[in-house]
Enzyme design. Structure first.
Site, short mmCIF file in Angstrom:
data_model
loop_
_atom_site.label_atom_id
_atom_site.label_comp_id
_atom_site.label_asym_id
_atom_site.label_seq_id
_atom_site.Cartn_x
_atom_site.Cartn_y
_atom_site.Cartn_z
N GLY A 164 0.80 -1.23 0.00
CA GLY A 164 0.00 0.00 0.00
C GLY A 164 0.83 1.27 0.00
O GLY A 164 0.37 2.32 0.41
N TYR A 202 16.45 4.63 -6.96
CA TYR A 202 15.20 5.36 -7.15
C TYR A 202 15.11 5.78 -8.61
O TYR A 202 15.99 6.48 -9.12
CB TYR A 202 15.16 6.60 -6.24
CG TYR A 202 13.90 7.41 -6.41
CD1 TYR A 202 12.67 6.91 -5.98
CD2 TYR A 202 13.93 8.67 -7.01
CE1 TYR A 202 11.50 7.64 -6.13
CE2 TYR A 202 12.76 9.41 -7.17
CZ TYR A 202 11.56 8.88 -6.73
OH TYR A 202 10.40 9.61 -6.89
N LEU A 203 14.07 5.34 -9.29
CA LEU A 203 13.90 5.68 -10.70
C LEU A 203 13.11 6.99 -10.79
O LEU A 203 12.09 7.14 -10.13
CB LEU A 203 13.18 4.55 -11.44
CG LEU A 203 13.91 3.20 -11.39
CD1 LEU A 203 13.05 2.08 -11.94
CD2 LEU A 203 15.23 3.26 -12.15
N HIS A 235 0.95 6.32 -4.43
CA HIS A 235 1.28 4.95 -4.83
C HIS A 235 0.03 4.07 -4.98
O HIS A 235 0.13 2.86 -5.01
CB HIS A 235 2.27 4.29 -3.85
CG HIS A 235 3.51 5.09 -3.65
ND1 HIS A 235 4.37 5.40 -4.67
CD2 HIS A 235 4.04 5.66 -2.54
CE1 HIS A 235 5.38 6.12 -4.19
NE2 HIS A 235 5.19 6.30 -2.91
N ARG A 291 -2.63 -12.89 -6.72
CA ARG A 291 -4.11 -12.86 -6.60
C ARG A 291 -4.69 -12.14 -7.80
O ARG A 291 -3.97 -11.61 -8.64
CB ARG A 291 -4.49 -12.08 -5.34
CG ARG A 291 -3.85 -10.70 -5.35
CD ARG A 291 -4.42 -9.78 -4.31
NE ARG A 291 -3.60 -8.59 -4.14
CZ ARG A 291 -3.66 -7.50 -4.89
NH1 ARG A 291 -4.52 -7.43 -5.89
NH2 ARG A 291 -2.88 -6.46 -4.67
P1 ADP Z 1 3.63 -1.49 -2.38
O1 ADP Z 1 3.68 -2.98 -2.16
O2 ADP Z 1 3.64 -0.71 -1.09
O3 ADP Z 1 2.54 -1.09 -3.32
P2 ADP Z 1 5.66 -1.35 -4.51
O4 ADP Z 1 7.01 -1.90 -4.37
O5 ADP Z 1 4.68 -2.11 -5.38
O6 ADP Z 1 5.03 -1.10 -3.04
O7 ADP Z 1 5.73 0.13 -5.05
C1 ADP Z 1 4.59 0.94 -5.15
C2 ADP Z 1 4.88 2.18 -5.98
O8 ADP Z 1 5.98 2.92 -5.40
C3 ADP Z 1 5.31 1.90 -7.41
O9 ADP Z 1 4.22 1.68 -8.30
C4 ADP Z 1 6.06 3.18 -7.70
O10 ADP Z 1 5.12 4.21 -7.94
C5 ADP Z 1 6.79 3.49 -6.40
N1 ADP Z 1 8.15 2.87 -6.37
C6 ADP Z 1 8.48 1.67 -5.84
N2 ADP Z 1 9.81 1.37 -6.02
C7 ADP Z 1 10.35 2.45 -6.68
C8 ADP Z 1 11.67 2.76 -7.18
N3 ADP Z 1 12.71 1.93 -7.04
N4 ADP Z 1 11.83 3.95 -7.81
C9 ADP Z 1 10.80 4.81 -7.98
N5 ADP Z 1 9.53 4.58 -7.53
C10 ADP Z 1 9.29 3.43 -6.89
#
Ligand code: ADP
Length: 448
Positions: A164, A202-203, A235, A291
């Site tokens: 989340g 970080y992208l 997010h 899921r």
């Molecule tokens: P969660 O399980 O909390 O949803 P995620 O790993 O799926 O976490 O990441 C959720 C969102 O966070 C991604 O869709 C993106 O927007 C941002 N994010 C995650 N990792 C990175 C990264 N390495 N660089 C930039 N944005 C990131």
């Protein structure tokens, strides 16, 4: 095939599963909290069982009540929907101990993918490209410094147990790192009871592109193309489309084939989503959801498959009914998540829905459990419906979206419909030029 399935969920997704069961001739059992006694999924199911008081921890997350409901009604299988118990490996195990089939992957696959470090390690070993980052969790600031230096700034600190979008902090340089790390650890501890964090590159301008997979647990698996879910607020996805405006057929086939091969190696059962960030023509794995996803209808629209029926078929022991060559993509689809929220502040807006009218017509699907006179309870997620449009081209979808949003009426509560109407005026949205930060910047510019 199963004769009776219990649906351990509520709202639009409970209805979605119920519809799939009914077409397959399977009897359905709804479960509900006392707050949901009048909910649409309860009205439409063949049977229903009240499983507890309003708070989710006492009802929709109450494993003992749900297992009892299966035993009382004779349900042979449980469909968990999304959220609640859908990614709970222990729940899958307990059902198995009671000889009830969990409609989803093995507890082992759920557990591996639920731990973000383990998931990344597994993905890498299976030949899926991952975001450069620390090998595992980082214990202290000295280790964090070493890891960040070798990855290169900026970096993002993420919770191993994350979900989340919580417990994530960006550090642009070494000076930021100490505070970012401490904040991420504290947030992770508070939210997940586990303060472990790891570090990733970080992208700056990625898109969020995810691949849908389907496997039968017997070594067969296919991919069903991608969805672009880059339009996010905190997010959280609000708009999803297939195909991605950024990918061509060759790129899709290439990443899809890699992911499907990995799923065959895992003997993955059911549907799943491999999430990537995509930047400068490269894919970077971030996590896998084991899921059904909220946004699955856009994939259904362009493949003509019913993903819930496929889940049920493979759970009943059937082999995959299709090969990769059988899957044909056609047209374009876009989903908007309609929430009962103020469209500017996003404050939840529960309460009585005086009247509703859903749009219809060619290429329009509405998945929603709303009805006129329904009272939206304040205890759960604010998603009240999903509007999915599909057409031959993306341009056709945009016209159809404008038209159907103007027909969509929900009186009595605030909704995010006006936000989507405004987004459709933006050239970047019309052209498909957006990344994961686009919406936040737009909201900053447009908040009064
Ligand atoms: P969660 O399980 O909390 O949803 P995620 O790993 O799926 O976490 O990441 C959720 C969102 O966070 C991604 O869709 C993106 O927007 C941002 N994010 C995650 N990792 C990175 C990264 N390495 N660089 C930039 N944005 C990131």
């Amino acid at each position: 095939m199963f004769e009776k399935i219990l649906i351990a969920n509520r709202g639009e997704i409970a209805l979605r599963v119920l519809r799939a069961c009914r077409e397959l001739g399977i009897h359905t059992v709804a479960v509900h909290s006392t707050a949901d006694a009048d909910a649409m999924h309860v009205k439409l199911a063949d049977e229903s069982v009240c499983i507890g008081p309003p708070p989710a921890k006492d009802s929709y997350l109450n494993v003992a009540s749900i297992v009892s409901a299966c035993e009382i009604t004779g349900a042979e299988a449980v469909h968990p929907g999304y959220g609640f118990l859908s990614e709970n490996a222990r729940f899958a195990e307990i059902l198995k101990e009671h000889d009830i089939k969990f409609i989803g992957p093995s507890a082992e696959n759920i557990r591996t993918m639920g731990d973000k470090i383990e998931a990344k390690r597994t993905a890498k070993a299976l030949g899926i490209p991952v975001v450069p980052g620390s090998e595992g969790g980082v214990a202290d600031i000295a280790e964090a410094r070493r890891a960040a230096k070798s990855i290169g700034y900026p970096v993002i600190i993420k919770a191993t147990a994350g979900g989340g979008g919580r417990g994530m902090k960006v550090a642009r340089n070494e000076d930021d790192l100490e505070i970012a790390m401490a904040t991420a650890q504290t947030e992770a501890k508070a939210a997940f009871g586990n303060g472990e964090v790891y570090i990733e590159k970080y992208l700056e301008k990625p898109r969020h592109i995810e691949i849908q997979v389907l496997g039968d647990g017997q070594g067969n698996a296919v991919h069903l193309g991608e969805r672009d879910c880059s339009l996010q607020r905190r997010h959280q996805k609000i708009w999803e489309e297939a195909h991605s405006p950024a990918l061509n057929a060759h790129q899709r086939d290439e990443i899809g084939a890699r992911v499907a091969k990995a799923m065959r190696e895992l003997s993955y059962e059911g549907v799943g989503t491999i999430e990537f960030l995509y930047e400068n023509d490269e894919f970077y794995f971030i996590e896998m959801n084991t899921r059904l996803q909220v946004e699955h209808p856009v994939t259904e629209a362009i493949t003509g498959l019913d993903l819930v029926q496929e889940q049920i078929r493979v759970a009943s022991g059937a082999k995959l009914a299709m090969t990769q060559e059988d899957i044909q993509f056609s047209g374009h689809a876009i989903e908007c998540r309609i929430n009962a929220e103020n469209p500017a502040t996003f404050a939840p807006s529960p309460g009585r829905v005086d009247s509703v009218h859903f749009p219809g017509g060619l290429g329009v699907r509405v998945d929603s459990a709303l009805y006129s006179g329904y009272r939206i309870p304040p205890y759960y997620d604010s998603l009240i419906g999903k509007l999915i449009v599909f057409g031959k081209t993306r341009a056709e979808c945009m016209m159809r979206l404008r038209r159907s949003l103007s027909e969509f009426v929900v009186d009595g509560v605030e909704t995010t419909i006006p936000l989507f109407q405004n987004l459709l005026l933006e050239n970047d949205i019309i052209d498909g030029h957006y990344d994961i930060h686009w919406l936040e910047k737009y909201l900053e510019r447009n908040t009064p």
